[in-house]
Each structure stands twice: as C-alpha cells, then as structure tokens.
Design an enzyme around this catalytic site. Sequence first.
Site, PDB file in Angstrom:
ATOM      1  N   CYS A 447       0.872  -1.164   0.000  1.00 21.72           N
ATOM      2  CA  CYS A 447       0.000   0.000   0.000  1.00 21.72           C
ATOM      3  C   CYS A 447       0.911   1.216   0.000  1.00 21.72           C
ATOM      4  O   CYS A 447       2.119   1.101  -0.176  1.00 21.72           O
ATOM      5  CB  CYS A 447      -0.967  -0.010   1.186  1.00 21.72           C
ATOM      6  SG  CYS A 447      -0.169   0.276   2.771  1.00 21.72           S
ATOM      7  N   HIS A 599      -3.521  10.392   4.075  1.00 22.11           N
ATOM      8  CA  HIS A 599      -3.988   9.000   3.952  1.00 22.11           C
ATOM      9  C   HIS A 599      -5.414   8.953   4.492  1.00 22.11           C
ATOM     10  O   HIS A 599      -5.629   8.883   5.699  1.00 22.11           O
ATOM     11  CB  HIS A 599      -3.070   8.082   4.750  1.00 22.11           C
ATOM     12  CG  HIS A 599      -3.290   6.615   4.504  1.00 22.11           C
ATOM     13  ND1 HIS A 599      -4.417   5.949   4.932  1.00 22.11           N
ATOM     14  CD2 HIS A 599      -2.526   5.685   3.864  1.00 22.11           C
ATOM     15  CE1 HIS A 599      -4.335   4.684   4.586  1.00 22.11           C
ATOM     16  NE2 HIS A 599      -3.197   4.494   3.936  1.00 22.11           N
TER      17      HIS A 599
END
Length: 675
Positions: A447, A599
């Site tokens: 990720c 994020h």
Amino acid sequence: MWKKFFGQLQRIGKALMLPVAILPAAGLLLALGNAFQGDALQSLMPFIKAEGFQNVAKMMEGAGGIIFDNLAIIFALGVAIGLASGDGVAAIAAFVGFIVLNKTMGMFLGVTPEKAADAATGFANVLGIPTLQTGVFGGIIIGALAAWCYNKFYNISLPSYLGFFAGKRFVPIMMATCSFILAFPMAIIWPSIQGGLNAFSEGLLASNTGLAVFLFGFIKRLLIPFGLHHIFHAPFWFEFGSYKNAAGQIIHGDQRIFIEQIRDNVPLTAGKFMQGEFPVMMFGLPAAALAIYQTAKKENKKVVAGLMLSGALTSFLTGITEPLEFSFLFVAPLLFFIHAVLDGLSFLILYLLDLHLGYTFSGGFIDFFLLGILPNKTQWWLVIPVGLVYAAIYYIIFRFLIVKFNFKTPGREDKEVKSSNVAASELPFKVLDAMGGKANIKHLDACITRLRVEVNDKAKVDVQELKDLGASGVLEVGNNMQAIFGPKSDQIKHDMQQIMDGKITSPEETTVTEEGDKETAEIAAAGGGVVYAPIKGEVVDISEVPDKVFSEKMMGDGIAIKPETGEVVAPFDGVVKMVFPTKHAIGLESKDGIELLIHFGLETVKLEGKGFDILVKENDNIVLGQPLMKVDLDYIKEHADSTITPIVVTNLNGRTMEVLQHGEVKQGDKVILVK
C-alpha cells in the site's frame, strides 16, 4: 501446514472483531434500560418511575437484548465480511446459508415448535425456525463457509446462456448448496459436540475453578501478540456453561449468561472469564505507562508523555490495551510475560473474592460503570483496592526491570542509526534478497506506506537488513511481513514483482529513484513552512491512530483528523508527487520542501478506489485551498476500518514539527509548523 493454519486462525481472529464491535452498543442499551427499571436508580432519581420513561427504558433493554439474542446470525455475517475483504456479497451468502442450514437441520431432525420451546432438548427457535441450537459456533462456521464460497467463486465464468449467474451472483447459489449439504452432518454430530463442550466446561470449573480462571487470563494475554486471543476466548464467552433464563431458554457462554442474568434481575453467577481484566486495564497498565514515561530519557519525555497518556487513557476507559502493550512487547518480552502472569492472577483474585463482573467489549471503566456499578449486583467496589495494589505492583516491577536491564522502552532508544549506502536503483534487489529471495515469496503486495509480503519461511527474512535498507519499521504477523518504506513502497513492490517475473534483470531497469533522497538532504538545510488543514474535522494526536505505522510515527510525524466532510483541499502551494492507484492517499510537496502524506481512512486501500474521486494527477501544481479529492464519507464509514485521516510530514530529517491546533478545525486553519 501449521504456518498456513496459523495464518488462517489470525484471519478468523481478526474477522471476529467485526461482530464483537457491535456488542458495546448493545450492552449500553441493555445496561441503561435495565438500570432505569431498577430500584437502586429509581430511588436516586424518582422521576424515572414515570410510565413514559419506563416504556423507553423497556425499549432500550429490548433493543440491546435483541442483539444478544441473535448473536449467531450477527457472527455469521460479520465473519463472512471479515474473511472476504469486506464484500457485501459474502454477507448475503452467509444469510442464505444460515437460514438454509437451520431449516434443513430442523426438518431432518423433525424439530417442531413445541420441541424448540423446550430448552432441555437442545433445540431452539432461530429466526422463527425450529431447529438445532448451534449458537455462535454455528454462525462462525457459516460465516467461514460463506467467505470460502466467495473467495472461490466470485469471479467464476459460465457459458453465455448462464452468464447472468456468473461472478458474484453465483456465490449465494453455491452457499445455499453447501449449507444444505452441511446440514446433515451438522445435525448428526453437533449434539455430541455441544454435549462435550458442556461436559468439558463443567468439569473444568468443578475440578479447580481457580486454576482454570488463572490459566484463562494468562494464556489469553500471551496470545495477544499473535492475534489469536479472540479465537481462544470465544468458547468461554459464547459456549461454555449453561443457564436457563426466565423465558425457559438455555443460554451458553460466560458473557451471554452474564447478560441474561442482568436482564432477568437474578443473582449473578457468571463473569469468571471476564472480570480479571478490570484491575489490569484500569489500574495496572496505566501505572506501567507512568513507569515507562519516568524512565525515558529527559530529552524524549515530552514525546513519550503524549504516547503514554493516550495509551493509558485508552486502556482505562475502553480496555483497549494494544497501544501500551506493543510499546514494550518486542523490546522487553520479560515485561510482557510478567504482565501475562499478573493478568492471570487478577482473574484468580477476583474469583476468590466471589465477584461476578462482566463486559460487552473489554475491561475498561465504561463497561465497569455500565455493567458493574449501575446494576450493583456484586461487590464491584472491591475492584478499586485490588486495582490500586495492582497499580503499585506494575509501577514498581516495570520501573525496576526497565532500569535494571536497560530495556529500550519508548524514550530510551539509542539515537545512533545506521544509514544505508545502497543506491535507490539497487533497492528492490536488496529488499528481495532480505526477504529470502524469490523462492521465499508466497504473496507480494503493497500500500502507500508499507510493503506487505507473505513468506514461506520467516527464518529466511533478515529483519535487520530491511531496517538498514531504509525500512522505518518491520511488523511480523505470522508469516506476513510488513516493511515500512513509505511512499516508495509501491515502487519497490512493482520492481520486486518485475524481478521475480524476469522482466527486470539489472538495477538500471528499476523505477525507484534517488530524487526524493537528494531533495530531502537539501530540505533539511532549508527553512520550514506551514501546513493548513486540508479537511474540516477534529484534529487529534497522531498517536491516537489505531495503526502502529502511523501512531508509532514509522512514516513520520504529524496529526490525524476525524473528518466531518469528504472534501480534501490543498494544505499549501506545491506539487502533487504521488496519487496512489486506489485513490485513498495522496503525496504532496510544498514550495518549502515539506513532503506530506494525506492517507484518508484506515485500510481504505482494500476499497480499490470505491468512494474516492481524485481531482488532480501526479506532477500537477497546486495552490492552497484547491480541491484535491472528493470522498463519499458515508461509504467509507460503512466499509473501512476507520475514517480517521493521518496527515504526515515524511521528511522531517532533523527539523522539528509543532502542532498548532487541536480540536475542531476548518479547511485553511493552520495546523502544523515545520521549522
């Protein structure tokens, strides 16, 4: 074989957390509704005797109770979703499987409504179906089967004339078939299994209850690092023991029996496998946090104070202990072992004091107040002196051993860091070697913050080499390794995959560059800058993010925002450095050289872009306040672990960062100063 089984257990343990997370809400409704109908609270607040208030109290109790009455189907749905990466089709399949299983078992065994009404027969009415009573275990089995069907058939292809039923539509069909087949062996063998569980639990408690509760607390605590404690305690909470409630139903499991006895307003006999957590979580671990803070180096105490205070409050209020436990687990395993022994002793002590306390979620003050103080059905006040003694024991032991053995608990770490001289182009090759080579890689993923690798043999992984190559942290969960390389993790993963496929054979062909490192060196010598809030919401300390990569500042320092809206705007003038393919995160660089990661939410990478609309692309110039991202906040709330959004400065490198504002902020408010 064992490693694969262990990995599956970890996944099941994590999946169990979804249905378990519902229980606090149910417990709150049930406990308050029950308390408002009790004489103790009515004597203090006579006005709640009013008919309207009592009707509301009964509805609250009923609303909470209905969740506990239907835990089996809730666990079936929750486990299915948890093991199928959150896909709702798995939940539909689980529901289909659950009703098919119960209807088929009921008809096969000839269960009538009259038989189901007699609890002694082992039958019950489940969603109105007279059937065999399989309880939460039956739900877990169905949930796991539904997830298996989903993972096996979600992308199946069929002939064109059956094309409508291909893909995900095929999953509930297969689940109905599998559940129908499963019903026959379940109907035959489950009565023996349930009888065996009852005999085991009764024999365990009859032989030496004190030893049983001690071992339960001790083993459960030791399993936390492996993520298996949810599986271990499930039989004790949901299957062991039996109680016939006021409605004539047989209730199994320490937690369920405790809740039913609260509802029935009878003397408590349950709680033996829950109550030992209260002295540890409310008193012991906060005292350990104080010891860790006081033994930290002077120059680090300010940072450690924030970490420990947050962890201590979390443990005290909610009973969530991992933020504190993981701060010393790996650097001082001896402390964790002693912590596990003390946890087991706490269960033993409260059992010997003849207390009966329980909870819906964990042993924090919230559950202690709702299910201990308010019902007032046991000597709950004895927890306080026991807890104070535990606080003293934890503080003395932790402080003494940390100093004696120089454990590198937070704030005591050595500052010397070995720098990597590896060229960026060589990094994918070096990381692959550190992971044990191509033959050791079972599954490779990444990720925006971490490289996620499932390996065949963890012993072949050189953790220290990964750190020397630039990983700010390496997490090990079974055979799953997570190396925190920051925003270049996806580049590393891409190149590693290309190397393993034979498409890249030399460092010159890799895509990882040194540009970021060169810029970082220049920025370190330059001035700082201001970061403005990109999202409207509540600013909280980054240590409160329930993800160690962010809370332990492996990516860098910063803040987190609990968003009120789904609009994300530019926090400064600068350039877009990275947009992750799944749209959940974006990397920016200001004109002052501040590299910032936004994020949105946690584990949102799994949503594969659903709910996110990116309004910019890589290398776009941006100005303060310019819209960057539109987010469907309701969708994220429903499908992600959390909406909390870390905003991280990833290139401090010797500079300092100051949080300018906590609490409510609007877009454009100053939130971070880098200097």
